[in-house]
Design a protein around this motif. Structure first.
Motif, PDB file in Angstrom:
ATOM      1  N   SER A  54       1.152  -1.209  -0.038  1.00 56.44           N
ATOM      2  CA  SER A  54      -0.304   0.235   0.391  1.00 56.44           C
ATOM      3  C   SER A  54       0.624   1.911   0.343  1.00 56.44           C
ATOM      4  N   LEU A  55       0.127   2.247  -0.882  1.00 51.54           N
ATOM      5  CA  LEU A  55       1.145   3.056  -0.997  1.00 51.54           C
ATOM      6  C   LEU A  55       0.843   4.074   0.374  1.00 51.54           C
ATOM      7  N   ILE A  56       1.710   4.821   0.779  1.00 52.53           N
ATOM      8  CA  ILE A  56       1.921   5.857   1.720  1.00 52.53           C
ATOM      9  C   ILE A  56       1.941   7.317   1.385  1.00 52.53           C
ATOM     10  N   ASP A  57      -0.050   7.235   1.799  1.00 52.41           N
ATOM     11  CA  ASP A  57      -0.111   8.641   0.343  1.00 52.41           C
ATOM     12  C   ASP A  57      -0.506   9.577   1.560  1.00 52.41           C
ATOM     13  N   PRO A  58      -0.373  10.787   1.464  1.00 56.70           N
ATOM     14  CA  PRO A  58       1.305  11.621   1.602  1.00 56.70           C
ATOM     15  C   PRO A  58       2.130  10.656   2.053  1.00 56.70           C
ATOM     16  N   PRO A  59       3.456  10.628   1.205  1.00 60.29           N
ATOM     17  CA  PRO A  59       5.044   9.644   2.114  1.00 60.29           C
ATOM     18  C   PRO A  59       5.322   9.536   3.410  1.00 60.29           C
ATOM     19  N   VAL A  60       5.827  10.165   4.340  1.00 60.67           N
ATOM     20  CA  VAL A  60       5.662  10.533   5.292  1.00 60.67           C
ATOM     21  C   VAL A  60       7.462  10.699   5.486  1.00 60.67           C
ATOM     22  N   GLN A  61       7.864  11.611   5.768  1.00 61.10           N
ATOM     23  CA  GLN A  61       9.186  12.413   5.935  1.00 61.10           C
ATOM     24  C   GLN A  61       9.705  11.852   7.043  1.00 61.10           C
ATOM     25  N   LEU A  62      11.080  11.473   7.567  1.00 64.05           N
ATOM     26  CA  LEU A  62      11.398  10.900   8.955  1.00 64.05           C
ATOM     27  C   LEU A  62      12.600  12.675   9.163  1.00 64.05           C
ATOM     28  N   GLY A 137      16.263   4.447  22.106  1.00 65.28           N
ATOM     29  CA  GLY A 137      16.486   5.016  23.005  1.00 65.28           C
ATOM     30  C   GLY A 137      15.367   5.982  23.346  1.00 65.28           C
ATOM     31  N   GLN A 138      15.608   6.916  22.363  1.00 64.26           N
ATOM     32  CA  GLN A 138      14.743   8.329  22.564  1.00 64.26           C
ATOM     33  C   GLN A 138      13.882   8.396  21.960  1.00 64.26           C
ATOM     34  N   GLY A 139      12.740   7.050  21.874  1.00 66.31           N
ATOM     35  CA  GLY A 139      11.937   7.819  21.947  1.00 66.31           C
ATOM     36  C   GLY A 139      11.248   8.331  21.246  1.00 66.31           C
ATOM     37  N   ARG A 140      12.126   8.723  19.681  1.00 62.04           N
ATOM     38  CA  ARG A 140      11.497   9.523  18.661  1.00 62.04           C
ATOM     39  C   ARG A 140      11.215   8.658  17.370  1.00 62.04           C
ATOM     40  N   LEU A 141      11.648   7.306  17.182  1.00 55.54           N
ATOM     41  CA  LEU A 141      11.931   6.905  15.803  1.00 55.54           C
ATOM     42  C   LEU A 141      10.997   5.937  15.835  1.00 55.54           C
ATOM     43  N   LEU A 142      10.477   5.493  16.564  1.00 56.55           N
ATOM     44  CA  LEU A 142       9.597   4.377  16.836  1.00 56.55           C
ATOM     45  C   LEU A 142       7.852   5.314  16.241  1.00 56.55           C
ATOM     46  N   PRO A 143       7.607   6.327  16.879  1.00 57.07           N
ATOM     47  CA  PRO A 143       6.168   7.075  16.774  1.00 57.07           C
ATOM     48  C   PRO A 143       6.434   7.610  15.223  1.00 57.07           C
ATOM     49  N   ALA A 144       8.189   7.901  15.113  1.00 59.89           N
ATOM     50  CA  ALA A 144       7.524   8.950  13.664  1.00 59.89           C
ATOM     51  C   ALA A 144       7.556   7.693  12.557  1.00 59.89           C
ATOM     52  N   LEU A 145       7.492   6.126  12.578  1.00 64.70           N
ATOM     53  CA  LEU A 145       7.352   4.893  11.624  1.00 64.70           C
ATOM     54  C   LEU A 145       6.186   4.427  12.465  1.00 64.70           C
ATOM     55  N   ALA A 146       5.694   4.685  13.033  1.00 64.89           N
ATOM     56  CA  ALA A 146       3.896   4.430  13.428  1.00 64.89           C
ATOM     57  C   ALA A 146       2.874   5.174  12.941  1.00 64.89           C
ATOM     58  N   LEU A 147       3.610   6.637  12.343  1.00 62.13           N
ATOM     59  CA  LEU A 147       2.842   7.730  11.471  1.00 62.13           C
ATOM     60  C   LEU A 147       2.837   6.586  10.128  1.00 62.13           C
ATOM     61  N   ALA A 148       3.572   6.652   9.914  1.00 59.35           N
ATOM     62  CA  ALA A 148       3.447   5.871   8.455  1.00 59.35           C
ATOM     63  C   ALA A 148       2.933   4.615   8.387  1.00 59.35           C
ATOM     64  N   ALA A 149       3.246   3.493   9.029  1.00 55.98           N
ATOM     65  CA  ALA A 149       2.610   2.569   9.246  1.00 55.98           C
ATOM     66  C   ALA A 149       2.017   2.402  10.623  1.00 55.98           C
ATOM     67  N   PRO A 150       0.556   2.205  10.376  1.00 53.83           N
ATOM     68  CA  PRO A 150       0.177   1.410  12.188  1.00 53.83           C
ATOM     69  C   PRO A 150       1.053   0.170  12.575  1.00 53.83           C
ATOM     70  N   PRO A 151       1.803  -0.020  13.328  1.00 50.68           N
ATOM     71  CA  PRO A 151       2.560  -1.362  13.567  1.00 50.68           C
ATOM     72  C   PRO A 151       1.301  -2.864  13.849  1.00 50.68           C
ATOM     73  N   GLN A 152       0.655  -2.975  13.954  1.00 50.89           N
ATOM     74  CA  GLN A 152      -0.274  -3.932  14.936  1.00 50.89           C
ATOM     75  C   GLN A 152      -1.091  -4.474  13.032  1.00 50.89           C
ATOM     76  N   SER A 153      -0.682  -3.740  12.250  1.00 52.56           N
ATOM     77  CA  SER A 153      -1.170  -3.945  10.888  1.00 52.56           C
ATOM     78  C   SER A 153      -0.270  -4.326   9.918  1.00 52.56           C
TER      79      SER A 153
END
Length: 192
Positions: A54-62, A137-153
């Protein structure tokens, strides 16, 4: 002896030969002229590839500091979260996809992003040559990636060299179709 009128047969034969030659020229030059006219008129339509992801529309920039932790300048397949049985299966599938694309092994990297204290064991890392493990370790990367793609699915996502999350694959992804998608994208965007 009566004199007969001259026959039209040679004239008809000549015209038949000329029409055959004109027909062959049209058959050969017609598609060339059509293509030239098509592009000269400004048409650029090409069929869009059918992606299994699935395309992430719009793409999420980290954020730049987060994207820098994910090997900048290379395409990345990113697996996120605590590595349970399904996650491990995805990592094994991605290793096989990566191995099946020897031409792009320098352009594509596999990344596993996990919360603190959830690293893979040394035995698991030995089975995954080339896998890059990133602890958030800083807790920023996982939430940013979760915005692009929900981890549960989401099983994994594709992040481009500039840090844009572009494509995600569900937990039920087809390994062959995902390989085809990745190969298609890399052929199109990675110079030879």
């Amino acid at each position: 002896m009566p004199i007969s009128a001259p026959s039209d047969a040679p004239q008809r034969s000549r015209w038949r030969g000329r029409w055959a030659l004109i027909g062959l020229a049209a058959l050969f030059f017609g598609p060339l002229l059509f293509t030239w006219g098509y592009y000269s008129a400004g048409f650029t339509w090409r069929p869009a590839p059918k992606l299994s992801g699935s395309l992430i529309d719009p793409p999420v920039q980290l954020a730049p500091q987060d994207a820098a932790r994910l090997v900048p300048g290379r395409w990345k397949v990113v697996v996120v979260g605590v590595c349970d049985e399904a996650c491990w299966g995805t990592l094994v599938d991605l290793r096989q996809i990566w191995r099946s694309l020897p031409r792009f092994q320098d352009a594509l990297v596999r990344v596993y992003v996990h919360p603190p204290g959830q690293a893979l064991s040394s035995e698991q890392m030995a089975e995954q040559p080339g896998l890059i493990e990133v602890e958030d370790g800083q807790g920023r990367l996982l939430p940013a990636l979760a915005l692009a793609a929900p981890p549960q699915s989401t099983a994994f996502m594709l992040v481009d060299p500039h840090g844009f999350a572009m494509l995600r694959y569900g937990k039920d992804f087809d390994r062959r179709a995902a390989r085809k998608d990745i190969d298609h994208l890399l052929r199109r965007f990675v110079p030879n």
